[in-house]
Design an enzyme around this catalytic site. Structure first.
Site, PDB file in Angstrom:
ATOM      1  N   LYS A 154      -9.470  10.110 -19.991  1.00 16.39           N
ATOM      2  CA  LYS A 154      -9.919  10.849 -18.801  1.00 16.39           C
ATOM      3  C   LYS A 154     -10.035  12.330 -19.147  1.00 16.39           C
ATOM      4  O   LYS A 154      -9.334  12.771 -20.061  1.00 16.39           O
ATOM      5  CB  LYS A 154      -8.962  10.623 -17.641  1.00 16.39           C
ATOM      6  CG  LYS A 154      -7.670  11.448 -17.749  1.00 16.39           C
ATOM      7  CD  LYS A 154      -6.930  11.521 -16.457  1.00 16.39           C
ATOM      8  CE  LYS A 154      -5.890  12.607 -16.530  1.00 16.39           C
ATOM      9  NZ  LYS A 154      -4.993  12.718 -15.441  1.00 16.39           N
ATOM     10  N   HIS A 184      -3.809   5.486 -17.765  1.00 20.55           N
ATOM     11  CA  HIS A 184      -2.458   5.042 -18.115  1.00 20.55           C
ATOM     12  C   HIS A 184      -1.580   4.847 -16.886  1.00 20.55           C
ATOM     13  O   HIS A 184      -0.479   4.340 -16.979  1.00 20.55           O
ATOM     14  CB  HIS A 184      -1.811   5.998 -19.128  1.00 20.55           C
ATOM     15  CG  HIS A 184      -1.532   7.353 -18.586  1.00 20.55           C
ATOM     16  ND1 HIS A 184      -2.474   8.333 -18.548  1.00 20.55           N
ATOM     17  CD2 HIS A 184      -0.414   7.894 -18.068  1.00 20.55           C
ATOM     18  CE1 HIS A 184      -1.949   9.423 -18.021  1.00 20.55           C
ATOM     19  NE2 HIS A 184      -0.701   9.183 -17.713  1.00 20.55           N
ATOM     20  N   HIS A 246      -6.616   8.440 -10.833  1.00 17.33           N
ATOM     21  CA  HIS A 246      -5.517   7.487 -10.677  1.00 17.33           C
ATOM     22  C   HIS A 246      -5.316   6.969  -9.251  1.00 17.33           C
ATOM     23  O   HIS A 246      -5.144   5.776  -9.033  1.00 17.33           O
ATOM     24  CB  HIS A 246      -4.209   8.120 -11.135  1.00 17.33           C
ATOM     25  CG  HIS A 246      -4.287   8.704 -12.506  1.00 17.33           C
ATOM     26  ND1 HIS A 246      -4.704   7.972 -13.596  1.00 17.33           N
ATOM     27  CD2 HIS A 246      -3.996   9.933 -12.974  1.00 17.33           C
ATOM     28  CE1 HIS A 246      -4.667   8.744 -14.669  1.00 17.33           C
ATOM     29  NE2 HIS A 246      -4.242   9.933 -14.325  1.00 17.33           N
ATOM     30  N   LYS A 344       1.256  19.639  -7.855  1.00 22.57           N
ATOM     31  CA  LYS A 344       2.162  20.108  -8.912  1.00 22.57           C
ATOM     32  C   LYS A 344       3.126  21.137  -8.349  1.00 22.57           C
ATOM     33  O   LYS A 344       2.861  21.746  -7.313  1.00 22.57           O
ATOM     34  CB  LYS A 344       1.355  20.787 -10.018  1.00 22.57           C
ATOM     35  CG  LYS A 344       0.678  19.837 -10.977  1.00 22.57           C
ATOM     36  CD  LYS A 344       0.123  20.630 -12.156  1.00 22.57           C
ATOM     37  CE  LYS A 344      -0.491  19.725 -13.189  1.00 22.57           C
ATOM     38  NZ  LYS A 344       0.429  18.758 -13.776  1.00 22.57           N
TER      39      LYS A 344
HETATM   40  P1  NDP Z   1      -5.914  18.909 -27.556  1.00 25.88           P
HETATM   41  O1  NDP Z   1      -6.791  20.076 -27.385  1.00 25.88           O
HETATM   42  O2  NDP Z   1      -4.453  19.110 -27.690  1.00 25.88           O
HETATM   43  O3  NDP Z   1      -6.369  18.075 -28.844  1.00 25.88           O
HETATM   44  C1  NDP Z   1      -7.715  17.798 -29.131  1.00 25.88           C
HETATM   45  C2  NDP Z   1      -7.828  17.338 -30.559  1.00 25.88           C
HETATM   46  O4  NDP Z   1      -9.198  17.131 -30.859  1.00 25.88           O
HETATM   47  C3  NDP Z   1      -7.296  18.347 -31.589  1.00 25.88           C
HETATM   48  O5  NDP Z   1      -6.639  17.617 -32.586  1.00 25.88           O
HETATM   49  C4  NDP Z   1      -8.570  18.981 -32.085  1.00 25.88           C
HETATM   50  O6  NDP Z   1      -8.469  19.536 -33.373  1.00 25.88           O
HETATM   51  C5  NDP Z   1      -9.483  17.771 -32.111  1.00 25.88           C
HETATM   52  N1  NDP Z   1     -10.891  18.166 -32.183  1.00 25.88           N
HETATM   53  C6  NDP Z   1     -11.541  19.083 -31.426  1.00 25.88           C
HETATM   54  N2  NDP Z   1     -12.840  19.159 -31.801  1.00 25.88           N
HETATM   55  C7  NDP Z   1     -12.999  18.283 -32.818  1.00 25.88           C
HETATM   56  C8  NDP Z   1     -14.095  17.900 -33.627  1.00 25.88           C
HETATM   57  N3  NDP Z   1     -15.319  18.439 -33.480  1.00 25.88           N
HETATM   58  N4  NDP Z   1     -13.906  16.956 -34.592  1.00 25.88           N
HETATM   59  C9  NDP Z   1     -12.685  16.394 -34.766  1.00 25.88           C
HETATM   60  N5  NDP Z   1     -11.600  16.730 -34.029  1.00 25.88           N
HETATM   61  C10 NDP Z   1     -11.756  17.654 -33.064  1.00 25.88           C
HETATM   62  O7  NDP Z   1      -6.265  17.910 -26.331  1.00 25.88           O
HETATM   63  P2  NDP Z   1      -5.329  16.764 -25.706  1.00 25.88           P
HETATM   64  O8  NDP Z   1      -4.681  16.015 -26.796  1.00 25.88           O
HETATM   65  O9  NDP Z   1      -4.478  17.364 -24.648  1.00 25.88           O
HETATM   66  O10 NDP Z   1      -6.394  15.857 -24.931  1.00 25.88           O
HETATM   67  C11 NDP Z   1      -7.255  14.959 -25.579  1.00 25.88           C
HETATM   68  C12 NDP Z   1      -7.955  14.112 -24.528  1.00 25.88           C
HETATM   69  O11 NDP Z   1      -6.973  13.382 -23.779  1.00 25.88           O
HETATM   70  C13 NDP Z   1      -8.731  14.935 -23.490  1.00 25.88           C
HETATM   71  O12 NDP Z   1      -9.865  14.189 -23.105  1.00 25.88           O
HETATM   72  C14 NDP Z   1      -7.771  15.023 -22.312  1.00 25.88           C
HETATM   73  O13 NDP Z   1      -8.450  15.181 -21.093  1.00 25.88           O
HETATM   74  C15 NDP Z   1      -7.103  13.653 -22.397  1.00 25.88           C
HETATM   75  N6  NDP Z   1      -5.783  13.586 -21.781  1.00 25.88           N
HETATM   76  C16 NDP Z   1      -4.776  14.388 -22.233  1.00 25.88           C
HETATM   77  C17 NDP Z   1      -3.512  14.287 -21.696  1.00 25.88           C
HETATM   78  C18 NDP Z   1      -2.382  15.126 -22.194  1.00 25.88           C
HETATM   79  O14 NDP Z   1      -1.284  15.039 -21.611  1.00 25.88           O
HETATM   80  N7  NDP Z   1      -2.556  15.917 -23.244  1.00 25.88           N
HETATM   81  C19 NDP Z   1      -3.222  13.342 -20.592  1.00 25.88           C
HETATM   82  C20 NDP Z   1      -4.342  12.519 -20.220  1.00 25.88           C
HETATM   83  C21 NDP Z   1      -5.570  12.657 -20.800  1.00 25.88           C
HETATM   84  P3  NDP Z   1      -8.367  21.172 -33.428  1.00 25.88           P
HETATM   85  O15 NDP Z   1      -7.026  21.498 -32.872  1.00 25.88           O
HETATM   86  O16 NDP Z   1      -8.507  21.485 -34.859  1.00 25.88           O
HETATM   87  O17 NDP Z   1      -9.494  21.706 -32.600  1.00 25.88           O
END
Ligand code: NDP
Length: 483
Positions: A154, A184, A246, A344
């Protein structure tokens, strides 16, 4: 016209081959470290992954040693509780896993990575949404070996149109039953507790309709504040983040007719039917509310003003508390308000669905009857309460409120463990079907437009409070005419 998102699986009778490789894109990100890997660890520790390979990839200039450290740290907790076989499996997956530095938005990169791992592969897009979309657009069906599953996080699109466009892209690559749109919240315990309670009890089900129910409320109030997630949250807000995704799914489970079976097709057909009948009552100034927290204290911690948090643009007017009143316009529910609220930085966690039944005419002479019968279903911890009035000890004419309570089935996996188990087994039961994802946007889009146009004021509440003044736990009245 057939909605491509509802096109049935290629061959619903053939059991899908279990996934051989879980490829996590965004392996250095927050979701992977905090939720995905711990969920996976518990699954492996319980012997539920059968020869799985794990591969991490991301834009970060990490190497395999650093990735293995991250996996090991995330697995520590489950390793401590696992038996010898579970510990061995965790260790061996950690020792074999590899990390690849890739930019998935560069043409051909993701296709080459997928070709380099053992099929069938589940590609988990733990990436910023725009990056996931671009990466999918660059793929061709021939890049994906038979049995490939695509797992999307999401938010699924940012509007009905963008969700539909993403659906078209995904469906040009794999059939609907190989697409997992993660929710989730739809953990097995939540889903099956609601379904079991509603459809295995003659006592309850005949009452779950507009003859007997006054209103249904679904609350997800958290004490957690922004916790450093401004980059995502400030563009989303409570309505998009929680209600659009959700709470509408939970609402649908509270409202569906009994499915013939607990298979994904029967269940998701019913969920889709309820959501297609649903809309927010269009007098948005009365049927919706929004608010944002100011500085305050929660459990002795100072919480800064939302608008002053790093990464927040106050001009976005992002709401951290949202409430909408939805009508389910079908035979069973017409006239019953479904009130969905999430926020929140609130002083009290309240995560439950409450069914309030209509009042009854109590024989004259009874005293103490001042609240309607209520059924409360708690989410995390999973609980059940039926609040009723009974004769109290002492004065025989006085009725007392009592709560019949039960603990419900608690999940034996973390939420992302359940999500991943569905993905690895090829069971999309807990994933959101494409047409349903689009419909959830259709329901909230008019509200987002009304809010953007300033039709509904953005109220304020102090972090740690119960919400803005005048927001009682339950709304005093409904927009709907009384039936
Ligand atoms: P982050 O920004 O923490 O992580 C994103 C990741 O994607 C990083 O590892 C980043 O690497 C990588 N990335 C970005 N651009 C590229 C690219 N062009 N090629 C390869 N890798 C890339 O985001 P989140 O982990 O928080 O979230 C990820 C997804 O999950 C989103 O869609 C979010 O909405 C969803 N989500 C997140 C939640 C959470 O609690 N975190 C909960 C529910 C959903 P780099 O750091 O080098 O840019």
């Amino acid at each position: 016209m057939t909605n491509p998102a509802t096109t049935p699986a290629t061959n619903p009778n053939s059991a899908p081959e279990p996934v051989r490789t879980l490829l996590i894109l965004g392996a250095s990100g927050d979701l992977t470290g905090r939720l995905l890997l711990p969920g996976l660890g518990k699954l492996i520790a319980q012997g539920r992954t059968h020869g799985l390979e794990l591969v991490g990839a991301g834009a970060d200039d990490w190497d395999t040693a650093r990735w293995r450290d991250r996996v090991g740290t995330a697995f520590t907790d489950c390793a401590g509780k696992a038996n010898d076989a579970g510990r061995q499996d965790l260790r061996s997956i950690q020792e074999r896993t590899e990390y690849h530095v890739v930019d998935v938005t560069a043409e051909g990169t993701l296709a080459r990575l997928i070709a380099s791992v053992e099929a069938p592969v589940a590609v988990f897009f733990a990436l910023p949404p725009a990056v996931s979309q671009k990466a999918c657009e660059l793929l061709e069906p021939q890049d994906l070996p038979e049995g490939t599953r695509l797992v999307l996080e999401k938010p699924f699109g940012t509007s009905r149109e963008s969700a539909a466009s993403l659906n078209r892209t995904l469906l040009s690559l794999v059939p609907e039953d190989r697409i997992h749109r993660v929710d989730h919240f739809l953990g097995k315990a939540t889903v099956f507790n609601i379904l079991g309670l509603r459809f295995a009890n003659r006592l309850l089900e005949p009452l779950m309709n507009n003859l007997h129910v006054e209103k249904v409320e679904i609350f997800y109030d958290e004490s957690l504040a922004l916790e450093g997630r401004a980059r995502y949250y400030d563009k989303a807000g409570a309505l998009r983040d929680m209600i659009q995704s959700h709470l509408l799914q939970i609402m649908a489970l509270m409202a569906i007719n009994a499915p013939a079976s607990l298979t994904e097709r029967d269940l998701r057909d019913h969920i889709g039917s309820v959501l297609r009948a649903s809309s927010v009552n269009p007098d948005y100034a009365r049927s919706t509310r929004r608010a944002r927290y100011t500085a305050g204290q929660i459990d002795g911690r100072d919480i800064p003003d939302y608008a002053a948090e790093a990464g927040v643009d106050p001009a976005h007017e992002t709401e951290t508390l949202a409430e909408i009143e939805v009508s389910v316009n079908n035979f069973r529910w017409a006239g019953v308000p479904f009130i969905l609220r999430s926020g929140k930085a609130l002083g009290r966690q309240q995560k439950e669905a409450i069914v309030t039944f209509k009042p009854v005419q109590v024989p004259a002479g009874f005293k103490g009857v001042d609240a309607p019968t209520r059924l409360r279903i708690g989410f995390g911890p999973e609980t059940l309460q039926l609040e009723i009035d009974v004769n109290a000890p002492g004065d025989i004419f006085t009725l007392d409120r009592v709560a019949l309570e039960a603990a419900m089935h608690a999940p034996d996996l973390l939420p992302y463990g359940e999500v991943l188990e569905g993905v690895l087994r090829g069971d999309p039961l807990l994933s959101v079907r494409g047409d349903i994802a689009e419909d959830c946007w259709r329901i909230v889009e008019p509200v987002l437009k009304a809010w953007a146009a300033g039709e509904v004021p953005l109220e304020e509440y102090r972090a740690g409070s119960r919400g803005p003044e005048g927001w009682e736990t339950s709304r005093p009245d409904s927009v709907l005419p009384r039936r």
